[in-house]
Scaffold this motif. Structure first.
Motif, PDB file in Angstrom:
ATOM      1  N   LEU A  46      96.469  23.287  -1.550  1.00 28.70           N
ATOM      2  CA  LEU A  46      96.675  24.735  -1.417  1.00 28.70           C
ATOM      3  C   LEU A  46      95.795  25.495  -2.405  1.00 28.70           C
ATOM      4  N   GLY A  47      95.696  24.981  -3.616  1.00 27.03           N
ATOM      5  CA  GLY A  47      94.862  25.633  -4.618  1.00 27.03           C
ATOM      6  C   GLY A  47      93.390  25.613  -4.254  1.00 27.03           C
ATOM      7  N   PHE A  48      92.970  24.540  -3.601  1.00 30.78           N
ATOM      8  CA  PHE A  48      91.578  24.416  -3.195  1.00 30.78           C
ATOM      9  C   PHE A  48      91.256  25.305  -1.998  1.00 30.78           C
ATOM     10  N   GLY A  49      92.237  25.524  -1.141  1.00 25.84           N
ATOM     11  CA  GLY A  49      92.025  26.354   0.046  1.00 25.84           C
ATOM     12  C   GLY A  49      91.633  25.574   1.277  1.00 25.84           C
ATOM     13  N   HIS A 154      89.075  10.360   3.117  1.00 27.24           N
ATOM     14  CA  HIS A 154      90.107  11.168   3.765  1.00 27.24           C
ATOM     15  C   HIS A 154      91.288  10.327   4.255  1.00 27.24           C
ATOM     16  N   ALA A 155      91.237   9.009   4.058  1.00 25.90           N
ATOM     17  CA  ALA A 155      92.350   8.159   4.466  1.00 25.90           C
ATOM     18  C   ALA A 155      93.586   8.508   3.639  1.00 25.90           C
ATOM     19  N   PRO A 156      94.766   8.496   4.254  1.00 22.35           N
ATOM     20  CA  PRO A 156      95.976   8.901   3.529  1.00 22.35           C
ATOM     21  C   PRO A 156      96.191   8.182   2.201  1.00 22.35           C
ATOM     22  N   LYS A 157      95.937   6.883   2.155  1.00 20.20           N
ATOM     23  CA  LYS A 157      96.166   6.134   0.912  1.00 20.20           C
ATOM     24  C   LYS A 157      95.186   6.548  -0.178  1.00 20.20           C
ATOM     25  N   VAL A 158      93.958   6.886   0.209  1.00 23.66           N
ATOM     26  CA  VAL A 158      92.969   7.341  -0.774  1.00 23.66           C
ATOM     27  C   VAL A 158      93.392   8.699  -1.333  1.00 23.66           C
ATOM     28  N   VAL A 159      93.734   9.609  -0.438  1.00 27.57           N
ATOM     29  CA  VAL A 159      94.127  10.958  -0.857  1.00 27.57           C
ATOM     30  C   VAL A 159      95.349  10.894  -1.761  1.00 27.57           C
ATOM     31  N   ARG A 160      96.320  10.081  -1.380  1.00 25.02           N
ATOM     32  CA  ARG A 160      97.543   9.975  -2.178  1.00 25.02           C
ATOM     33  C   ARG A 160      97.261   9.341  -3.545  1.00 25.02           C
ATOM     34  N   ALA A 161      96.449   8.276  -3.581  1.00 27.08           N
ATOM     35  CA  ALA A 161      96.138   7.609  -4.846  1.00 27.08           C
ATOM     36  C   ALA A 161      95.313   8.495  -5.774  1.00 27.08           C
ATOM     37  N   SER A 162      94.589   9.445  -5.214  1.00 27.75           N
ATOM     38  CA  SER A 162      93.805  10.362  -6.049  1.00 27.75           C
ATOM     39  C   SER A 162      94.695  11.412  -6.715  1.00 27.75           C
ATOM     40  N   VAL A 163      95.934  11.534  -6.247  1.00 33.19           N
ATOM     41  CA  VAL A 163      96.905  12.518  -6.738  1.00 33.19           C
ATOM     42  C   VAL A 163      96.295  13.924  -6.756  1.00 33.19           C
ATOM     43  N   GLY A 164      95.521  14.220  -5.714  1.00 37.59           N
ATOM     44  CA  GLY A 164      94.952  15.562  -5.574  1.00 37.59           C
ATOM     45  C   GLY A 164      93.555  15.722  -6.129  1.00 37.59           C
ATOM     46  N   SER A 165      93.028  14.695  -6.803  1.00 37.87           N
ATOM     47  CA  SER A 165      91.691  14.830  -7.400  1.00 37.87           C
ATOM     48  C   SER A 165      90.576  14.941  -6.360  1.00 37.87           C
ATOM     49  N   VAL A 166      90.855  14.560  -5.114  1.00 39.11           N
ATOM     50  CA  VAL A 166      89.838  14.745  -4.068  1.00 39.11           C
ATOM     51  C   VAL A 166      89.509  16.221  -3.881  1.00 39.11           C
ATOM     52  N   PHE A 167      90.419  17.097  -4.333  1.00 40.11           N
ATOM     53  CA  PHE A 167      90.178  18.533  -4.226  1.00 40.11           C
ATOM     54  C   PHE A 167      89.555  19.122  -5.502  1.00 40.11           C
ATOM     55  N   HIS A 168      89.379  18.305  -6.526  1.00 40.41           N
ATOM     56  CA  HIS A 168      88.870  18.804  -7.801  1.00 40.41           C
ATOM     57  C   HIS A 168      87.384  18.604  -8.006  1.00 40.41           C
ATOM     58  N   LEU A 169      86.822  17.570  -7.408  1.00 36.53           N
ATOM     59  CA  LEU A 169      85.402  17.300  -7.613  1.00 36.53           C
ATOM     60  C   LEU A 169      84.786  16.841  -6.298  1.00 36.53           C
TER      61      LEU A 169
END
Length: 268
Positions: A46-49, A154-169
């Protein structure tokens, strides 16, 4: 009805079908979207948009309910799913009550900026890929490059394991290793590979330089042909009896050393 309501329209069969398609690589590719699951990951999305719409479970937790309210206040569609529906679109044993359908993150090498980068060379385990992205985020890495053969970000396990960092960098995926090396050379970056047979990290100098670290496959490491393209290979010294370090742990140590050296060079 007010945006702060806690009862939202029910999740339709069509929306459920779309979300279920995003559990597969083909579905994500066709729809240009992916799933973000759990309060922390949805909060970052949500923060990333990047969010298209939010799905919240009937048996939602307070954090899930709060995020759904935030999404509605931001003008995003929110739908309520039964617990049975939610179970069809989450792959965790204990769902956390909220899922966001997000637009695909399109990133190329041209989008990467900074002094420290990480290349994932055919890292296949989704949990490791997500953890590596999270680790890179923690140490201020300017971007991650995932080569061809690396688990899809974009795989669910990757996104979840990143704990949101996929949206940070930014994470550029599906990049040929040779293209990653060519890009790094063009940016004037040092290329260091993490390898069990490399020079001990404790003796490596020049870590203050703008650098790309390369880590490889969990079972085989970085291929020899790829190691030969790098400036040098570096190993993490071990004093115990473990056979090796997990790839994410090794990357964390290498990135920390570079981040500290770069910070000290600026302070000095």
């Amino acid at each position: 009805m007010a945006a702060s309501q806690t009862v939202w329209p029910p999740l339709s069969a069509a929306k459920l079908h779309l979300a279920r398609r995003l559990l597969t690589a083909k579905g994500r590719d066709v729809e240009g979207a992916f799933l973000a699951e759990g309060p922390q990951v949805v909060r970052e999305a949500l923060g990333f948009g990047a969010v298209a719409f939010v799905i919240v479970a009937e048996g939602r937790t307070p954090p899930a309910k709060s995020l759904a309210v935030d999404a509605a206040l931001a003008g995003l569609p929110v739908f309520m799913a039964t617990d049975a529906q939610m179970a069809q679109i989450t792959d965790t044993v204990r769902g956390q009550g909220v899922v966001a359908v997000c637009r695909r993150l399109e990133v190329g090498l041209k989008d990467l900026e900074g002094k420290l980068f990480l290349v994932l060379d055919e890292v296949r385990d989704p949990g490791n890929v997500g953890t590596l992205i999270r680790t890179a985020d923690a140490f201020g890495v300017g971007g991650v490059i995932a080569t061809t053969g690396t688990a899809e970000i974009h795989a669910p396990k990757v996104v979840r394991a990143s704990v949101g960092s996929v949206f940070h960098l930014p994470v550029a995926q599906g990049v040929a290793f040779e293209d990653a090396v060519s890009w790094a050379r063009g940016q004037g970056l040092a290329l260091l590979g993490a390898d069990a047979h490399g020079d001990p990290l404790t003796g490596v100098t020049g870590l203050w330089r703008p650098t790309v670290w390369v880590v490889g496959n969990e079972a085989h490491g970085v291929p020899d042909a790829h190691l030969r393209m790098l400036d040098s290979t570096v190993s993490v010294p071990m004093w115990g009896r473990a056979e090796s370090l997990n790839v994410a742990t090794a990357a964390a140590i290498c990135l920390w050393e570079s981040a500290v050296a770069q910070a000290r060079s600026v302070e000095g």
